[in-house]
Structure formats: C-alpha cells, structure tokens
Design a protein around this motif. Structure first.
Motif, PDB file in Angstrom:
ATOM      1  N   PRO A 167     -24.400  17.579  85.690  1.00  0.00           N
ATOM      2  CA  PRO A 167     -24.082  18.952  85.273  1.00  0.00           C
ATOM      3  C   PRO A 167     -24.218  19.913  86.448  1.00  0.00           C
ATOM      4  O   PRO A 167     -24.952  19.658  87.404  1.00  0.00           O
ATOM      5  CB  PRO A 167     -25.137  19.251  84.196  1.00  0.00           C
ATOM      6  N   VAL A 168     -23.494  21.005  86.393  1.00  0.00           N
ATOM      7  CA  VAL A 168     -23.588  22.044  87.418  1.00  0.00           C
ATOM      8  C   VAL A 168     -24.013  23.331  86.754  1.00  0.00           C
ATOM      9  O   VAL A 168     -23.850  23.519  85.540  1.00  0.00           O
ATOM     10  CB  VAL A 168     -22.241  22.236  88.154  1.00  0.00           C
ATOM     11  N   GLU A 169     -24.577  24.213  87.543  1.00  0.00           N
ATOM     12  CA  GLU A 169     -25.053  25.486  86.997  1.00  0.00           C
ATOM     13  C   GLU A 169     -23.861  26.317  86.516  1.00  0.00           C
ATOM     14  O   GLU A 169     -22.893  26.521  87.247  1.00  0.00           O
ATOM     15  CB  GLU A 169     -25.826  26.249  88.073  1.00  0.00           C
ATOM     16  N   THR A 170     -23.935  26.763  85.285  1.00  0.00           N
ATOM     17  CA  THR A 170     -22.837  27.528  84.709  1.00  0.00           C
ATOM     18  C   THR A 170     -23.367  28.804  84.068  1.00  0.00           C
ATOM     19  O   THR A 170     -24.524  28.874  83.635  1.00  0.00           O
ATOM     20  CB  THR A 170     -22.103  26.721  83.618  1.00  0.00           C
ATOM     21  N   ALA A 171     -22.495  29.796  84.005  1.00  0.00           N
ATOM     22  CA  ALA A 171     -22.834  31.031  83.314  1.00  0.00           C
ATOM     23  C   ALA A 171     -22.788  30.791  81.808  1.00  0.00           C
ATOM     24  O   ALA A 171     -22.191  29.813  81.352  1.00  0.00           O
ATOM     25  CB  ALA A 171     -21.849  32.126  83.710  1.00  0.00           C
ATOM     26  N   PRO A 172     -23.414  31.644  81.012  1.00  0.00           N
ATOM     27  CA  PRO A 172     -23.312  31.499  79.547  1.00  0.00           C
ATOM     28  C   PRO A 172     -21.845  31.506  79.125  1.00  0.00           C
ATOM     29  O   PRO A 172     -21.000  32.132  79.758  1.00  0.00           O
ATOM     30  CB  PRO A 172     -24.061  32.732  79.022  1.00  0.00           C
ATOM     31  N   ASP A 213     -14.398  22.422  94.380  1.00  0.00           N
ATOM     32  CA  ASP A 213     -15.190  21.800  93.314  1.00  0.00           C
ATOM     33  C   ASP A 213     -15.661  22.812  92.281  1.00  0.00           C
ATOM     34  O   ASP A 213     -15.782  22.498  91.103  1.00  0.00           O
ATOM     35  CB  ASP A 213     -16.401  21.083  93.927  1.00  0.00           C
ATOM     36  N   ARG A 214     -15.911  24.046  92.693  1.00  0.00           N
ATOM     37  CA  ARG A 214     -16.392  25.067  91.754  1.00  0.00           C
ATOM     38  C   ARG A 214     -15.328  25.438  90.730  1.00  0.00           C
ATOM     39  O   ARG A 214     -15.643  25.903  89.640  1.00  0.00           O
ATOM     40  CB  ARG A 214     -16.815  26.315  92.533  1.00  0.00           C
ATOM     41  N   GLN A 250     -12.369  24.566  85.640  1.00  0.00           N
ATOM     42  CA  GLN A 250     -11.471  25.633  85.214  1.00  0.00           C
ATOM     43  C   GLN A 250     -10.018  25.194  85.349  1.00  0.00           C
ATOM     44  O   GLN A 250      -9.178  25.459  84.477  1.00  0.00           O
ATOM     45  CB  GLN A 250     -11.709  26.890  86.056  1.00  0.00           C
ATOM     46  N   ALA A 251      -9.715  24.520  86.453  1.00  0.00           N
ATOM     47  CA  ALA A 251      -8.338  24.087  86.702  1.00  0.00           C
ATOM     48  C   ALA A 251      -7.880  23.056  85.677  1.00  0.00           C
ATOM     49  O   ALA A 251      -6.742  23.109  85.197  1.00  0.00           O
ATOM     50  CB  ALA A 251      -8.213  23.516  88.115  1.00  0.00           C
ATOM     51  N   THR A 252      -8.761  22.116  85.333  1.00  0.00           N
ATOM     52  CA  THR A 252      -8.367  21.096  84.349  1.00  0.00           C
ATOM     53  C   THR A 252      -8.164  21.721  82.966  1.00  0.00           C
ATOM     54  O   THR A 252      -7.236  21.353  82.242  1.00  0.00           O
ATOM     55  CB  THR A 252      -9.428  19.985  84.258  1.00  0.00           C
ATOM     56  N   SER A 253      -9.017  22.669  82.595  1.00  0.00           N
ATOM     57  CA  SER A 253      -8.859  23.329  81.301  1.00  0.00           C
ATOM     58  C   SER A 253      -7.582  24.155  81.255  1.00  0.00           C
ATOM     59  O   SER A 253      -6.817  24.094  80.286  1.00  0.00           O
ATOM     60  CB  SER A 253     -10.070  24.234  81.009  1.00  0.00           C
ATOM     61  N   MET A 254      -7.343  24.942  82.308  1.00  0.00           N
ATOM     62  CA  MET A 254      -6.142  25.773  82.350  1.00  0.00           C
ATOM     63  C   MET A 254      -4.881  24.916  82.308  1.00  0.00           C
ATOM     64  O   MET A 254      -3.927  25.208  81.562  1.00  0.00           O
ATOM     65  CB  MET A 254      -6.145  26.625  83.628  1.00  0.00           C
ATOM     66  N   SER A 255      -4.863  23.833  83.075  1.00  0.00           N
ATOM     67  CA  SER A 255      -3.694  22.952  83.103  1.00  0.00           C
ATOM     68  C   SER A 255      -3.450  22.323  81.740  1.00  0.00           C
ATOM     69  O   SER A 255      -2.303  22.229  81.280  1.00  0.00           O
ATOM     70  CB  SER A 255      -3.885  21.854  84.153  1.00  0.00           C
ATOM     71  N   SER A 256      -4.509  21.892  81.076  1.00  0.00           N
ATOM     72  CA  SER A 256      -4.361  21.241  79.778  1.00  0.00           C
ATOM     73  C   SER A 256      -3.847  22.215  78.715  1.00  0.00           C
ATOM     74  O   SER A 256      -3.038  21.847  77.867  1.00  0.00           O
ATOM     75  CB  SER A 256      -5.699  20.637  79.338  1.00  0.00           C
ATOM     76  N   VAL A 257      -4.322  23.462  78.757  1.00  0.00           N
ATOM     77  CA  VAL A 257      -3.838  24.467  77.809  1.00  0.00           C
ATOM     78  C   VAL A 257      -2.345  24.711  78.007  1.00  0.00           C
ATOM     79  O   VAL A 257      -1.558  24.743  77.053  1.00  0.00           O
ATOM     80  CB  VAL A 257      -4.627  25.780  77.963  1.00  0.00           C
TER      81      VAL A 257
END
Length: 469
Positions: free
Chosen positions: A184-189, A379-380, A384-391
């Motif tokens: 896991p990586v540090e993420t904002a809420p 990497d950061r 986001q890129a995978t989610s945006m592409s899938s949508v």
C-alpha cells in the motif's frame, strides 16, 4: 519478463470480459426460466455495466490504500460470489442484483490488474506484457457468443455462471503464489463528493445509453438518465479543479501521451464496441445463421488478436507508437468497412479472413494505445491513470452499442421498413468512418513519444531498464 504475472491477470480479465457477453446468447433461456420476456431481462446487462461504471473510479484508491494484490484477489472472489448467485436466482430482481454484484467485482479486476502490471514490469517489457493483457478484452467478446450458445444448447444456462467458480478459485490461488506483493502507498482520504459525482455521472451515462440502445424501458428514461449523468460530470469537473486530491485527477490530461491515448483510444473503442453488437446480428438476421454458427464465424477474430503478442514488441520497437498506431487505425477502419459489402452469397472463408485481419489490427491498436497511455506516467499517478482509463473505456464501449443501435433504428425509421441487410451495411460504413477519426489525435503525437517503453529511437537507448515510474 516474468510472463506468469500478465498471464494470471489475463485469465481473470478474460473471465470478466467473456462473462459480460456470454449472457447475451442465453437471454431467451434465462428469461423463460424466470418467467419474463427477453427484452426485460436486458436490464441484467445494464445493471452489470452500471456497477462497472460506479466502482471503477474508486478501485485505484482502494488498491493504493490496501494493496493492489489484496484488492485483486478480493475482486475475483466478489465476482465468483456474484456468479453463484446468478446461477441460483429464481426471480428477475434477484438476478439483476446478482449481476450488479458481479459488476462490482469486475470493476476492481480490470484497473487493479493493470496497476499490478504497471508496478511490476520493466519499461522495456511493458509492450509485451500489455499485449498479453489486451488479449482478454478482444477474445472475451468474441468467444462469449459461441461458448454461451454451446453451454445453453447442450447443458444449461446455469453453467455459464458456475464455470466461473473453479476459474476464480484458480485465479486466487495463482495470484497468492505468483503475484508479487504491491505494498500500500500513503493516500489522502477518499474523495466522497467526487465519488458521488462520478457514480451518478458514469452510471447515468452508461444506464441511459444502454436503455436507449436496448429499449427495455421507455426511451425517455434513457434520455433523462443520460442528461443527469452529463450534469453530474460537469459538477465533478468543477469539483475536481478545487479539491486537492480528487478521485479522478484531471491533471493526467496535461501529459500529452496520456491525453492523446485517451482521446484516440476512446474514439476507436466506440467503433470497436459496435462491432460485437452488429456482426452477430447481421449474421443471424441477415444471413440466417444460428447463434452458435455466427459465434463460430466471429471467433476467428480472436486468433488474429492472439498473434499480436508474438509481434507487438518488435513492431513497436522498429516503428514507434505513432506510426504503428496510425497504420493500425487505418487498416482497422478498412477491415470494418469491408463488412459493409458482405452478403449471404459471400464465401464464409472470405468473411473469416477479413475478421481475422480485423482482430489483428484492433489488437495492435489497443496494445499500443494502452501502453502509450502509461508510458510517461510516474508511480504516484499509476492508480489514477488505470482508473481514468478504465472509466473512459467502459463509457466508450457503451457508446459503441448505442451508436450502432441508433444507426440501425434511424435507418429503419427513415426507410419505413423492417430491419434489413442494408441497414447493417450502413452501420458498418459509419463505424468504419468513426475508426478513421481516431487517427486525427495521433497525428499530433511526437514521433518518439513513449520511446522508453516502445524501444524506438535514440531516447530508448538512454532509458534505464527499471520498473515504470
């Protein structure tokens, strides 16, 4: 390259992709058992697409927060549980709910699988890995109709879903043993307001377009849902500009390679999404083939898609993303246009030859466009890129079916007659033209864009052989 990683991911994605199309052939049998009409049961298809649209945006955040490998395994199990519930459903409502649960699992599998691949694959090997991962998206829709027709005809429609159980458990077992841990990586809420906006936007657009193209409900409901979806999308755009950590980061589009990949890929995918809808209908309604016969004919495209995994890395290294993608888009449009000239008198071998070439071209295009989209993403921004592409992919595929259906319905209304072969010819011609439009964004792509991934040009020689960052 450790080929076991993309192959494990590919098996899971194939299960999800095939299941989304295999049900279409079995709709009459399922409807008869549930005591409803086949048109009404198409709501089960829509509920699956709506679940994908809602939960894909949050998948990247979950993978970052809890670990991509863990979320990937959970996604497979959710999909398996949904499959079991589909098989034992005794009512329309229960079946629709089970399909929605399946969609939740499928929504996590695709983007999280790509995220695992991005974070465990070297730059120089990304094209080969993406070629393996692209195959399920092309083979699944092609194998779905013949597999669904065979199982429904010779066994029972329940096995369409029960067959996912051993495949799913095998996928979890292999993922546990062979997939590397992606910590896991540090993420904002989580951006709750953003999630609400994207859920309404994506589900409204996908549901609305699905209802309009597959009119199980009055068309007014589809139009209303689509309008609400677009309004929510506008609200999200305003929100994302002000929120420090938006669910889907619009800053990704500042990257030229990602922006061009998203735009060109979405346009081409609309055309590609129309073909699995048009071709089986034309072969069955226009040529008089059975569902099983038409599925056997269209399956040849899967062979064309599979062959690209052998050639993709060398071809992109030799010519680069820009040249190969433009050629693949043009030849893909040409093979789509050829479908407009098919008649019942056309030899089946000729049809299969064209479909073979079409599968080859589309596979090259999607392998390249997917790799290009991640070529310059650090990497950061990977999740986001995978989610945006899938949508974008899910919405463009829904648009493909809507466009194809609208052409058929508009043509029959204009001529004042029942659906005929000429209407399918017109639809294929329009879809072919749309495929060509995908070339326009690619013209502005830098000649050596993504060279660290493709291996093309001088910049490739200077790039380090390290995982994608």
């Amino acid at each position: 390259m450790n080929r076991i990683v993309p192959l494990i991911l590919a098996v899971a994605l194939f299960m999800e992709q095939m299941d989304s199309t295999v049900i279409a052939t079995a709709l009459p049998a399922i409807a008869a058992d549930l005591g409803v009409g086949p048109i009404t049961l198409k709501l089960a298809l829509t509920s699956y697409m709506v679940a994908l649209a809602i939960f894909i945006p949050v998948s990247g955040w979950m993978a970052d927060r809890y670990g991509a490998k863990k979320i990937f395994r959970i996604a497979i199990m959710v999909f398996v549980v949904g499959s079991i519930l589909c098989a034992v459903s005794g009512s329309l409502l229960a079946f629709i709910a089970a399909r929605f649960l399946q969609g939740m699992g499928g929504a996590m599998m695709t983007p999280v699988g790509r995220l695992v691949l991005l974070r465990t694959t070297k730059r120089s090997e990304l094209v080969s890995a993406m070629a393996l991962l692209t195959i399920p998206a092309l083979v699944g829709p092609l194998t779905g109709p013949p597999v669904g027709g065979f199982i429904t005809t010779y066994f029972s429609w329940h096995w369409i879903f029960l067959i996912n159980v051993p495949i799913g458990f095998l996928g979890v077992w292999l993922a546990t043993i062979y997939l590397p841990d992606v910590p896991p990586v540090e993420t904002a809420p989580i951006d709750l307001k953003g999630f609400l906006y994207t859920a309404i936007a994506a589900s409204g657009i996908v549901f609305g377009l699905s209802v309009m193209s597959l009119p199980a409900l009055p068309i007014g409901i589809g139009i209303g849902a689509t309008v609400i979806g677009f309004f929510a999308a506008v609200l999200y755009l305003i929100h994302a500009r002000r929120y420090p950590s938006p669910l889907l980061d619009l800053a990704l589009f500042r990257n030229a390679a990602f922006r061009i990949s998203a735009l060109s890929g979405s346009i081409f995918r609309i055309a590609a999404g129309a073909i699995p809808f048009l071709m089986p209908l034309m072969l069955q309604l226009g040529f008089g083939m059975t569902p099983f016969e038409s599925g056997l004919v269209t399956f040849i495209g899967a062979i064309g898609a599979i062959t690209t995994k052998v050639l993709a890395r060398r071809v992109f290294a030799a010519a680069g993303f820009r040249s190969v993608l433009i050629i693949a888009a043009i030849t893909g449009a040409a093979t789509t246009a050829a479908n407009a000239f098919f008649t019942p008198a056309t030899p089946v071998l000729v049809i299969m030859g064209v479909l073979l070439m079409a599968g080859f071209c589309r596979s090259f295009f999607f392998t390249g466009i997917n790799s290009l989209g991640y070529a310059e993403i650090d990497d950061r921004q990977a999740s986001q890129a995978t989610s945006m592409s899938s949508v974008l992919q899910q919405i463009s595929l829904a648009l493909g079916v809507a466009v194809a259906a609208a052409i058929l319905e508009g043509s029959t209304a204009f001529h004042g007659r029942a659906l005929s072969l000429a209407d399918f010819h017109l639809a294929f011609a329009v879809v072919a033209g749309l495929s060509l439009v995908a070339v326009i964004p690619l013209i502005g792509l830098a000649r050596h864009a993504g060279s660290a991934v493709s291996g093309h040009g001088r910049r490739a020689a200077l790039s380090e052989d390290v995982p994608v960052k």
